[in-house]
Design an enzyme around this catalytic site. Structure first.
Site, PDB file in Angstrom:
ATOM      1  N   ASP A 174       1.015  -1.233  -0.097  1.00 15.07           N
ATOM      2  CA  ASP A 174      -0.369  -0.186  -0.113  1.00 15.07           C
ATOM      3  C   ASP A 174       0.788   1.253   0.510  1.00 15.07           C
ATOM      4  O   ASP A 174       1.267   1.545   1.289  1.00 15.07           O
ATOM      5  CB  ASP A 174      -1.212  -0.269   1.484  1.00 15.07           C
ATOM      6  N   ASP A 185      -3.786   7.107  -3.859  1.00 20.70           N
ATOM      7  CA  ASP A 185      -4.011   5.521  -2.185  1.00 20.70           C
ATOM      8  C   ASP A 185      -3.987   4.407  -3.499  1.00 20.70           C
ATOM      9  O   ASP A 185      -5.697   4.303  -3.342  1.00 20.70           O
ATOM     10  CB  ASP A 185      -4.625   6.019  -1.786  1.00 20.70           C
ATOM     11  N   HIS A 254     -12.364   6.149   2.146  1.00 23.81           N
ATOM     12  CA  HIS A 254     -11.977   7.282   2.998  1.00 23.81           C
ATOM     13  C   HIS A 254     -12.207   8.752   1.036  1.00 23.81           C
ATOM     14  O   HIS A 254     -11.254   8.202   0.162  1.00 23.81           O
ATOM     15  CB  HIS A 254     -10.887   7.406   3.424  1.00 23.81           C
ATOM     16  N   HIS A 262      -7.110  11.796   4.039  1.00 24.35           N
ATOM     17  CA  HIS A 262      -8.060  11.674   4.769  1.00 24.35           C
ATOM     18  C   HIS A 262      -8.694  13.306   4.917  1.00 24.35           C
ATOM     19  O   HIS A 262      -8.537  13.819   5.773  1.00 24.35           O
ATOM     20  CB  HIS A 262      -8.279  10.439   6.376  1.00 24.35           C
ATOM     21  N   GLU A 287     -11.565   0.821   0.199  1.00 24.21           N
ATOM     22  CA  GLU A 287     -10.277  -0.194   0.100  1.00 24.21           C
ATOM     23  C   GLU A 287     -11.312  -0.597   1.572  1.00 24.21           C
ATOM     24  O   GLU A 287     -12.241  -0.608   1.894  1.00 24.21           O
ATOM     25  CB  GLU A 287      -8.991   0.434   0.956  1.00 24.21           C
ATOM     26  N   GLU A 382      -7.385  -1.360  -2.958  1.00 22.79           N
ATOM     27  CA  GLU A 382      -7.663  -0.107  -2.610  1.00 22.79           C
ATOM     28  C   GLU A 382      -7.666   0.526  -4.139  1.00 22.79           C
ATOM     29  O   GLU A 382      -6.288   0.313  -4.455  1.00 22.79           O
ATOM     30  CB  GLU A 382      -6.995   0.604  -1.228  1.00 22.79           C
TER      31      GLU A 382
HETATM   32 MN    MN Z   1      -3.699   2.962   1.143  1.00 23.48          MN
HETATM   33 MN    MN Z   2      -6.744   4.795   2.002  1.00 22.07          MN
END
Ligand code: MN
Ligand code: MN
Length: 401
Positions: A174, A185, A254, A262, A287, A382
């Site tokens: 990640d 992300d 998010h 976020h 995610e 994600e």
């Molecule tokens: Mn992530």
């Molecule tokens: Mn994330």
């Protein structure tokens, strides 16, 4: 996107493909040492001199009759597509293309016997080179996450980490890239042993189903409900024991904003919480985590991730040395996440006390590794999406996932 098609491609072979592609120019690159010295020459800017970065995967919205009428009356819609999003999309697509290339590179290093610390350093070095890192204008949005087995999130090597990847490990990769603060992300899971395939498929299917339900005015609880439904429909047999799979209920998708990983809206993997709607023009990281454990992640082990809080009351930091350290962090990272390794590479070796003080003053957030119970296994997938006026664009989508 056809989910069936997605799932029918075996994970292992996907990974091998990308590895062989990257290695094809270099016959001797089995040794990681060689890969390090033979630096690739291309960067994102030399590959795309016209800045025509590829569009992600798009999913057209299905409009109801009233919505169709409304949209046909909306003469601005086409213009909105082109003007309002142009700059934002260019930045996001550039960061997404970097993400795809960097994960392809990462996959060449990830194998049993590799040292996590080396992987982190080499992947991040390559990412900085490939994106042509430029202060806060372009670079890594957060550290290279490599959480193993029951650890679900927020693990990256600290200096001195001796962890070696094992054949039986389930590894969540990640990491984040950004261009002008527009963050990608995106995460995927690697298991060398095919016995975990079902676990990996659960989070992959849940994430794609959640993306399909995403759109302007989509209800978050409906998406959460779908995620829970899908993951709990799976079970996995590991070493003659059957485990029902569960989402991790305190890890969630998010909304994102410029320089903010976020930005306030959470997408929980259940039908619980405020039933907000998704909004046009917004970016979301969708995610999901599938676990053989309890479905709840707790703090595990030493912290590596930190992030300055936006709008923090900086006047609460009074000590002179802390003020200077805060200024340094602001200049280097702004409100993007960073880790101990990054402090070290910038020549800051003794930062423990300073970090502690800033965290106590409430200006710095600490993000320790989060994991399910000991002995459990967690997978994660994600993608970052953006809700365009007429479609959802899965920005970080690639042939690999
Ligand atoms: Mn992530
Ligand atoms: Mn994330």
């Amino acid at each position: 996107m056809n989910q069936k098609q997605q799932n029918s491609t075996p994970k292992k072979s996907q990974q091998n493909n990308s590895i062989s592609q990257t290695l094809s120019e270099n016959e001797n690159s089995n040794e990681t040492q060689k890969e390090q010295t033979l630096k690739p020459k291309e960067t994102i800017n030399t590959l795309f001199p016209e800045e025509n970065f590829p569009e992600g995967k798009t999913i057209q919205y299905v409009l109801t009759k009233t919505e169709e009428k409304r949209s046909s009356n909306d003469i601005d819609l086409e213009q909105k597509e082109t003007q309002f999003f142009e700059e934002k999309l260019k930045n996001l697509r550039k960061a997404a293309e970097v993400h795809r290339q960097v994960r392809k590179f990462a996959n060449t290093l990830i194998k049993p016997g590799s040292k996590l610390l080396d992987i982190c350093d080499q992947v991040e070095d390559y990412a900085r080179f490939f994106i042509e890192e430029d202060g806060l204008k372009a670079g890594l949005a957060f550290p290279f996450g490599c959480s193993i087995n029951n650890i679900a999130a927020h693990y990256t090597s600290n200096p001195g980490d001796e962890t070696i990847l094992e054949e039986s490990d389930v590894l969540k990769i990640d990491f984040g890239t950004h261009v002008n603060g527009y963050i990608i992300d995106s995460a995927y899971t690697i298991a060398f042993n095919p016995k975990y395939d079902t676990l990996l498929n659960a989070s992959k299917e849940a994430t794609y189903s959640a993306i399909k339900l995403s759109g302007i005015d989509s209800r978050l609880l409906e998406i959460g409900d779908e995620i829970e439904e899908i993951i709990t429909s799976y079970e996995i047999e590991l070493d003659n024991k059957v485990y029902p799979l569960t989402p991790i209920f305190n890890l969630c998708g998010h909304s994102l904003d410029q320089y903010l990983i976020h930005s306030g809206t959470s997408i929980l993997p259940c039908n619980y919480g405020p039933n907000l709607k998704m909004e046009e023009g917004k970016m979301y990281a969708i995610e999901t985590f599938a676990s053989t454990g309890k479905g709840f992640a707790k703090k595990k082990g030493e912290c590596s991730h930190y992030m300055l809080k936006p709008n923090a009351k900086k006047f609460l930091v009074t000590r002179k040395s802390s003020k200077a350290f805060l200024q340094f962090l602001e200049n280097e990272f702004g409100t993007l996440a960073f880790c101990n390794r990054w402090l070290k590479r910038l020549g800051r070796n003794e930062t423990k006390k300073d970090l502690k003080r800033l965290s106590r003053s409430g200006v710095l957030g600490k993000f320790p590794p989060l994991g399910d119970i000991k002995g459990s296994y967690v997978s994660q997938h994600e993608h970052t999406i953006i809700l365009r006026p007429k479609c959802t664009e899965i920005l970080s989508w690639g042939e690999d996932y």
